[in-house]
Design a protein around this motif. Structure first.
Motif, short mmCIF file in Angstrom:
data_model
loop_
_atom_site.label_atom_id
_atom_site.label_comp_id
_atom_site.label_asym_id
_atom_site.label_seq_id
_atom_site.Cartn_x
_atom_site.Cartn_y
_atom_site.Cartn_z
N THR A 218 27.45 8.67 2.24
CA THR A 218 27.37 7.25 1.90
C THR A 218 25.99 6.77 2.30
OG1 THR A 218 29.73 7.04 2.40
CG2 THR A 218 28.46 5.01 2.19
N LEU A 219 25.14 6.51 1.32
CA LEU A 219 23.73 6.22 1.59
C LEU A 219 23.35 4.83 1.09
CD1 LEU A 219 22.19 9.63 0.42
CD2 LEU A 219 22.93 8.99 2.73
N PRO A 220 22.54 4.12 1.84
CA PRO A 220 22.05 2.83 1.34
C PRO A 220 20.94 3.05 0.31
CG PRO A 220 21.02 3.32 3.44
CD PRO A 220 22.01 4.43 3.19
N ALA A 221 20.77 2.09 -0.57
CA ALA A 221 19.65 2.14 -1.50
C ALA A 221 18.36 1.85 -0.74
CB ALA A 221 19.84 1.12 -2.62
N PHE A 222 17.27 2.46 -1.16
CA PHE A 222 16.01 2.22 -0.48
C PHE A 222 15.44 0.86 -0.87
CE2 PHE A 222 11.31 2.32 -0.63
CZ PHE A 222 11.09 2.35 0.75
N GLU A 223 15.05 0.11 0.15
CA GLU A 223 14.38 -1.16 -0.05
C GLU A 223 13.43 -1.35 1.12
OE1 GLU A 223 13.05 -4.51 -1.78
OE2 GLU A 223 14.59 -3.20 -2.65
N PRO A 224 12.10 -1.34 0.88
CA PRO A 224 11.17 -1.48 2.00
C PRO A 224 11.35 -2.81 2.71
CG PRO A 224 10.03 -1.71 -0.10
CD PRO A 224 11.41 -1.25 -0.42
N LEU A 225 11.23 -2.77 4.02
CA LEU A 225 11.31 -4.02 4.79
C LEU A 225 10.05 -4.85 4.61
CD1 LEU A 225 12.89 -2.75 8.13
CD2 LEU A 225 14.03 -3.72 6.14
N VAL A 226 8.93 -4.17 4.48
CA VAL A 226 7.65 -4.81 4.15
C VAL A 226 7.06 -4.03 2.99
CG1 VAL A 226 5.33 -5.40 4.94
CG2 VAL A 226 7.26 -5.52 6.55
N ARG A 227 6.79 -4.72 1.88
CA ARG A 227 6.27 -4.04 0.69
C ARG A 227 4.79 -4.34 0.50
NH1 ARG A 227 8.25 -1.92 -4.00
NH2 ARG A 227 10.40 -2.49 -3.52
N ASP A 228 4.03 -3.28 0.24
CA ASP A 228 2.61 -3.42 -0.09
C ASP A 228 2.28 -2.35 -1.11
OD1 ASP A 228 -0.18 -3.44 -0.26
OD2 ASP A 228 -0.43 -4.04 1.83
N ASP A 229 2.48 -2.65 -2.38
CA ASP A 229 2.30 -1.67 -3.44
C ASP A 229 0.87 -1.13 -3.47
OD1 ASP A 229 4.94 -1.97 -4.18
OD2 ASP A 229 4.50 -3.48 -5.72
N ALA A 230 -0.10 -1.98 -3.21
CA ALA A 230 -1.50 -1.55 -3.25
C ALA A 230 -1.78 -0.53 -2.14
CB ALA A 230 -2.43 -2.75 -3.12
N LEU A 231 -1.23 -0.76 -0.96
CA LEU A 231 -1.43 0.17 0.15
C LEU A 231 -0.84 1.54 -0.18
CD1 LEU A 231 -2.33 0.54 3.15
CD2 LEU A 231 0.02 -0.09 3.78
N ILE A 232 0.36 1.57 -0.71
CA ILE A 232 1.01 2.83 -1.04
C ILE A 232 0.31 3.52 -2.21
CG2 ILE A 232 3.17 3.90 -1.79
CD1 ILE A 232 3.15 2.85 1.11
N VAL B 3 8.24 0.60 6.13
CA VAL B 3 7.42 -0.54 6.51
C VAL B 3 6.01 -0.29 6.00
CG1 VAL B 3 6.59 -1.96 8.42
CG2 VAL B 3 8.84 -0.87 8.57
N GLN B 4 5.65 -0.95 4.92
CA GLN B 4 4.39 -0.65 4.23
C GLN B 4 3.26 -1.50 4.80
OE1 GLN B 4 5.45 -0.95 0.05
NE2 GLN B 4 6.91 0.74 0.22
N THR B 5 2.91 -1.15 6.05
CA THR B 5 1.78 -1.76 6.72
C THR B 5 0.80 -0.66 7.11
OG1 THR B 5 2.74 -1.56 8.93
CG2 THR B 5 3.25 -3.58 7.68
N THR B 6 -0.42 -1.02 7.42
CA THR B 6 -1.44 -0.03 7.77
C THR B 6 -1.03 0.77 9.00
OG1 THR B 6 -3.17 -1.44 6.82
CG2 THR B 6 -3.86 0.29 8.34
N ASP B 7 -0.54 0.10 10.04
CA ASP B 7 -0.18 0.79 11.28
C ASP B 7 0.99 1.75 11.08
OD1 ASP B 7 -2.18 -0.52 12.60
OD2 ASP B 7 -0.88 -1.99 13.57
N TYR B 8 2.03 1.28 10.40
CA TYR B 8 3.20 2.14 10.17
C TYR B 8 2.82 3.33 9.30
CZ TYR B 8 7.96 3.61 9.00
OH TYR B 8 9.11 4.33 8.85
N LEU B 9 2.06 3.08 8.25
CA LEU B 9 1.66 4.16 7.36
C LEU B 9 0.83 5.19 8.11
CD1 LEU B 9 1.57 5.40 4.53
CD2 LEU B 9 -0.41 3.95 4.05
N ALA C 274 9.05 3.82 13.68
CA ALA C 274 8.91 2.35 13.64
C ALA C 274 8.98 1.73 15.03
CB ALA C 274 9.98 1.75 12.74
N THR C 275 9.90 2.19 15.86
CA THR C 275 10.12 1.57 17.18
C THR C 275 10.26 2.66 18.24
OG1 THR C 275 12.47 1.43 16.59
CG2 THR C 275 11.15 -0.57 16.33
N PRO C 276 9.18 3.37 18.55
CA PRO C 276 9.28 4.49 19.49
C PRO C 276 9.71 4.09 20.90
CG PRO C 276 6.98 3.97 19.01
CD PRO C 276 7.81 3.19 18.04
N HIS C 277 9.51 2.82 21.26
CA HIS C 277 9.86 2.37 22.60
C HIS C 277 11.37 2.32 22.84
CE1 HIS C 277 9.93 -1.11 19.94
NE2 HIS C 277 10.77 -1.67 20.78
#
Length: 279
Positions: free
Chosen positions: A131-145, A161-167, A257-260
């Motif tokens: 049972t899998l959820p559909a993929f939906e980015p929490l933060v979208r940045d098409d240009a970055l990807i 999470v489509q941010t510079t740090d996460y990527l 995403a949240t290593p702490h």
């Protein structure tokens, strides 16, 4: 280090002294992912002998003639633990498919397993029945990807999470750990993965794991599109001493995403193990 068994040759890393704790990695990966994630937590802890094996056909471990399916994988893991841990009670942690294996080890060595950690565990081996959820980015940045080369985008998969740090963190882990491990995987492992009858156990794990009473920690990701989180709810009552953490903002690559968050969850789990042993 190497452990020579009837069905496989197991390469493993060993750190520290004390009670054995065995870390089982995911399919087509190797021990380095577990070592990178867990050593910062355990390296300053006394009295823990950390064992990081490569599963047969992955990393630097090899499967011998006749090795064919997940039952053989379980037999090899059990033989490895019996050899390196002897008759000692031990603690067990498994990630993804390593979690599926860890559940079976806990069934087969129930009296000796003092604690169980399942991180993003595969509850159901056959992907078609998860049972899998559909993929939906929490933060979208098409240009970055889009700026990531196509081959690397494929290797990264869905970026939550489509941010510079996460990527940057995801790319670093992919380049240093995931991609080298996948490239080193033997064809046998991919053949087993491609056949649901070989990838799943021949016995009913969900029935046999019921009533496992050692302290357990189950960590799942709300956005995990590989193994999902809902299937863990079906086995929760089989583990009456389990803490279940369903983490928002976490996919199958967690803890990128949240290593702490990993350390406090593990701390609580280890504390519950110590308390259970005093009772």
């Amino acid at each position: 280090m190497q452990c020579e068994l009837d069905g496989a040759t197991i390469h493993y890393e060993e750190r520290g002294e004390g009670r054995p704790i065995v870390f089982l990695h995911g399919w087509t990966l190797d021990h380095r992912l577990e070592l990178v994630d867990y050593e910062p937590i355990f390296e300053w802890r006394a009295a823990w002998r950390r064992l990081y094996p490569d599963l047969p056909g992955m990393g630097r471990s090899t499967a011998k003639a006749g090795f064919a399916n997940q039952d053989d994988m379980l037999a090899a893991v059990l033989a490895f633990i019996d050899r390196v841990a002897g008759g000692e009670r031990f603690v067990l942690a498994g990630t993804s498919l390593g979690g599926y294996l860890a559940r079976a080890v806990a069934v087969r060595r129930r009296a000796r397993v003092a604690g169980l950690l399942l991180r993003m565990p595969a509850v159901i081996a056959d992907t078609a029945h998860r049972t899998l959820p559909a993929f939906e980015p929490l933060v979208r940045d098409d240009a970055l990807i889009a700026a990531v080369p196509e081959e690397e985008r494929t290797a990264l998969g869905n970026v939550l999470v489509q941010t510079t740090d996460y990527l940057a963190a995801a790319r670093q882990k992919s380049r240093s750990l995931y991609q080298p491990a996948i490239a080193a995987t033997a064809p046998l492992a991919n053949e087993i993965r491609a056949d649901p009858k070989r990838y799943g156990f021949s016995f009913d794990l969900t029935s046999e794991e019921k009533g496992f009473t050692a302290p357990t920690l189950i960590i799942t990701g709300r956005q995990d599109t590989v193994v999902g989180y809902r299937d863990t709810l079906a086995i929760l009552e089989s583990y009456p001493r389990a803490t279940l953490a369903v983490l928002d903002g976490a996919d199958h690559s967690w803890p990128v995403a949240t290593p702490h968050l990993l350390a406090p969850l593990v701390d609580d789990w280890l504390g519950r193990i110590a308390l259970a042993e005093r009772s």
